[in-house]
Design an enzyme around this catalytic site. Structure first.
Site, short mmCIF file in Angstrom:
data_model
loop_
_atom_site.label_atom_id
_atom_site.label_comp_id
_atom_site.label_asym_id
_atom_site.label_seq_id
_atom_site.Cartn_x
_atom_site.Cartn_y
_atom_site.Cartn_z
N ARG A 6 -9.65 4.53 5.71
CA ARG A 6 -9.04 5.56 6.54
C ARG A 6 -9.94 5.76 7.76
NH1 ARG A 6 -9.23 7.58 1.15
NH2 ARG A 6 -7.17 7.97 0.28
N LYS A 28 -11.55 10.88 1.19
CA LYS A 28 -10.89 12.18 1.16
C LYS A 28 -11.33 12.96 -0.06
CE LYS A 28 -6.37 12.59 2.00
NZ LYS A 28 -4.94 12.22 2.01
N HIS A 88 -3.48 2.93 10.45
CA HIS A 88 -2.87 3.29 9.18
C HIS A 88 -1.98 2.16 8.66
CE1 HIS A 88 -2.09 6.06 5.98
NE2 HIS A 88 -0.81 5.77 6.07
N ARG A 91 -4.02 -0.24 6.88
CA ARG A 91 -4.35 0.22 5.53
C ARG A 91 -3.25 -0.16 4.54
NH1 ARG A 91 -7.40 3.47 2.38
NH2 ARG A 91 -6.38 5.15 1.25
N HIS A 115 -7.34 5.99 -3.88
CA HIS A 115 -6.30 6.97 -4.21
C HIS A 115 -6.57 7.62 -5.56
CE1 HIS A 115 -3.31 4.58 -1.56
NE2 HIS A 115 -3.87 5.55 -0.86
N TYR A 124 1.79 2.37 -0.77
CA TYR A 124 1.04 1.47 0.09
C TYR A 124 1.26 0.00 -0.23
CZ TYR A 124 -1.64 5.14 2.31
OH TYR A 124 -2.01 6.21 3.06
#
Length: 143
Positions: A6, A28, A88, A91, A115, A124
């Site tokens: 990211r 994240k 993105h 990704r 994730h 994804y």
């Protein structure tokens, strides 16, 4: 593209986080993961000095995620000519290809993408068109 990171993760990346074998990523929710370093990434970064990989244009401060996104997307569009490609989107590309390379093991893609849930990873991971064709052609029809 070679790490599926990211923009916020790139903005947090320091040169010391990268070795020839592994890259330590702070993601994240303050989750951390270690992914194998792609040889092209190592070749591009091995000579960088200590400190942030993504810096402000003056080179003095760490770039934030917005700066990483805007500068990288500009480079993709204007320097490389990849219209419609974004960080993105790369990704998603990474997720699809690591999923395929790992024998369609969703957990491998989930861990590499960082994730928390496999449900997120499924978004994804695209299904390659030829795999759908192969699946349909392999159906044994009732006689």
């Amino acid at each position: 593209a070679a790490h599926g990171m990211r923009c916020v993760e790139i903005s947090r990346l320091d040169r010391e986080d990268i070795t020839e074998q592994d890259t330590w990523i702070r993601g994240k929710g303050d989750r951390e993961r270690i992914v194998p370093t792609h040889p092209a990434v190592w070749a591009a970064l091995v000579g960088l000095p200590r400190g942030p990989v993504a810096r402000t244009p003056d080179g003095k401060d760490r770039a934030d995620r917005r700066q990483v996104r805007e500068r990288a997307n500009w480079y993709l569009h204007h320097r490389l000519g990849h219209q419609g490609v974004t960080m993105h989107r790369l990704r998603h590309w990474y997720g699809t290809y690591v999923h395929q390379a790992a024998g369609h093991d969703l957990r491998v893609a989930q861990e590499l993408l960082g994730h928390a849930s496999p449900a997120t990873t499924q978004v994804y991971v695209a299904v390659a068109g030829d795999r759908k064709t192969d699946a349909v052609r392999a159906l044994p029809l009732p006689v």
